[in-house]
Design a protein around this motif. Structure first.
Motif, PDB file in Angstrom:
ATOM      1  N   ASP A   1      12.517  11.082  74.708  1.00  0.00           N
ATOM      2  CA  ASP A   1      11.631  11.458  73.929  1.00  0.00           C
ATOM      3  C   ASP A   1      12.472  12.583  73.226  1.00  0.00           C
ATOM      4  N   THR A   2      13.328  12.635  72.669  1.00  0.00           N
ATOM      5  CA  THR A   2      13.949  13.866  71.860  1.00  0.00           C
ATOM      6  C   THR A   2      13.573  13.446  70.249  1.00  0.00           C
ATOM      7  N   ALA A   3      13.931  13.828  69.276  1.00  0.00           N
ATOM      8  CA  ALA A   3      13.438  13.844  67.952  1.00  0.00           C
ATOM      9  C   ALA A   3      14.689  13.420  66.941  1.00  0.00           C
ATOM     10  N   ILE A   4      14.919  12.813  65.712  1.00  0.00           N
ATOM     11  CA  ILE A   4      15.427  12.813  64.836  1.00  0.00           C
ATOM     12  C   ILE A   4      15.328  14.250  64.595  1.00  0.00           C
ATOM     13  N   PHE A   5      16.279  15.713  64.441  1.00  0.00           N
ATOM     14  CA  PHE A   5      14.997  16.037  63.553  1.00  0.00           C
ATOM     15  C   PHE A   5      15.639  16.980  62.556  1.00  0.00           C
ATOM     16  N   ARG A   6      16.752  16.412  62.014  1.00  0.00           N
ATOM     17  CA  ARG A   6      17.222  16.342  60.455  1.00  0.00           C
ATOM     18  C   ARG A   6      17.987  15.061  59.868  1.00  0.00           C
ATOM     19  N   ALA A   7      17.184  15.017  58.327  1.00  0.00           N
ATOM     20  CA  ALA A   7      17.780  14.103  57.503  1.00  0.00           C
ATOM     21  C   ALA A   7      18.199  14.394  56.557  1.00  0.00           C
ATOM     22  N   ASP A   8      19.932  14.563  56.036  1.00  0.00           N
ATOM     23  CA  ASP A   8      20.234  15.139  55.624  1.00  0.00           C
ATOM     24  C   ASP A   8      20.003  14.317  54.344  1.00  0.00           C
ATOM     25  N   ARG A   9      19.930  14.242  52.508  1.00  0.00           N
ATOM     26  CA  ARG A   9      20.220  13.517  52.417  1.00  0.00           C
ATOM     27  C   ARG A   9      21.346  14.294  51.427  1.00  0.00           C
ATOM     28  N   SER A  10      21.443  14.964  51.294  1.00  0.00           N
ATOM     29  CA  SER A  10      23.455  15.241  50.643  1.00  0.00           C
ATOM     30  C   SER A  10      24.413  15.082  50.893  1.00  0.00           C
ATOM     31  N   ILE A  11      23.863  14.437  52.078  1.00  0.00           N
ATOM     32  CA  ILE A  11      25.106  13.902  52.520  1.00  0.00           C
ATOM     33  C   ILE A  11      24.839  13.168  53.606  1.00  0.00           C
ATOM     34  N   GLU A  12      24.111  12.332  53.438  1.00  0.00           N
ATOM     35  CA  GLU A  12      23.750  11.221  54.529  1.00  0.00           C
ATOM     36  C   GLU A  12      24.081  11.222  55.670  1.00  0.00           C
TER      37      GLU A  12
END
Length: 285
Positions: free
Chosen positions: A160-171
């Motif tokens: 039940d934890t989140a994917i808290f980061r989605a950084d497109r600069s480094i994919e």
């Protein structure tokens, strides 16, 4: 008449001086704002880390390169409430039950003992709200790192934890923070030693996050979603301990593609809608 003219001239002079003073004050304020902005950005780069991963005692970023892909603009996404602390284990950490029946635990006094058989094969299935991600764990090359991940997963640390980061600069996409759903999560209470390396990064890898310090990984992880993750090659310190298949990579890329930029975070953006890891099933063969 003369007196009136002198008064008008005096008043005009005072008005001009007042306007100049106001302009100088405004310019000074702008300089302070720019200086504060530069300082804030510097702090974010140092704290938010190098790119993917940063949390106080757990895994973290490295220094992220400048954005090369423009994230979607929009209001920063509000992450779901983190599941919060689970049980605490004092003293030595016993190996969790392989059938998943162990109590959810998020705080440990010590790193776990070797609970896996490095000669066996292990698969981790991430059941996420965006779809499943199946990962072949590399226990042969990185037994300590895989062991740590398997133990935490079997203690339901990541449930039940989140994917808290989605950084497109480094994919990359990052998760593994049950207490805060953020890079500043306190972690499991211990760190593990770096293993192997230096590493190079390509799409489809499961990688431990860490701070810039040696032996600072604990629980946070990230997935590499595209070729821009090779920007981390110059560091090469994040331990690669698993690889997903084509279907899993598609889910990872889908999550990254949904990213909405959050310029205040220093970590790129956040998936929209939020993505939750419902559980991780470990299979041994």
């Amino acid at each position: 008449m003369g007196t009136s003219k002198r008064e008008r001239q005096k008043a005009g002079h005072q008005a001009r001086q007042s306007a100049i003073a106001r302009a100088e004050a405004a310019a000074a304020r702008r300089r302070r704002y720019v200086q504060a902005g530069v300082l804030a950005l510097f702090v974010l780069v140092v704290i938010g880390g190098a790119v993917v991963l940063s949390n106080r005692d757990d895994g973290s970023d490295t220094a992220a390169p400048t954005t090369t892909v423009d994230p979607q603009a929009g209001t920063p996404v509000e992450l779901p409430t983190p599941p919060g602390p689970g049980a605490t284990i004092e003293g030595e950490t016993p190996c969790p039950e392989a059938d998943g029946s162990s109590e959810r635990t998020t705080s440990f006094s010590a790193a776990p003992p070797m609970c896996i058989d490095p000669a066996s094969s292990y698969t981790a299935r991430f059941d996420t709200s965006a779809g499943p991600i199946s990962v072949e764990l590399d226990a042969a090359s990185n037994p300590e790192t895989v062991n740590n991940f398997v133990v935490l997963a079997r203690y339901h640390y990541y449930d039940d934890t989140a994917i808290f980061r989605a950084d497109r600069s480094i994919e990359i996409i990052q998760g593994g923070a049950p207490t805060t759903n953020s890079a500043s999560d306190p972690g499991p209470g211990y760190t593990i030693a770096d293993e192997g390396g230096p590493y190079t990064y390509e799409p489809g890898q499961l990688v431990m996050a860490r701070t810039a310090a040696e032996d600072s990984a604990g629980a946070q992880f990230f997935f590499t979603a595209g070729p821009a993750s090779s920007a981390l090659d110059s560091q090469g310190t994040y331990v690669v301990f698993g690889t997903t298949d084509e279907a899993g990579l598609a889910v990872v890329q889908q999550i990254l593609a949904s990213a909405v930029d959050d310029p205040t975070s220093g970590l790129g953006g956040t998936p929209d809608p939020p993505v939750v890891i419902e559980g991780i099933e470990i299979t041994e063969s």
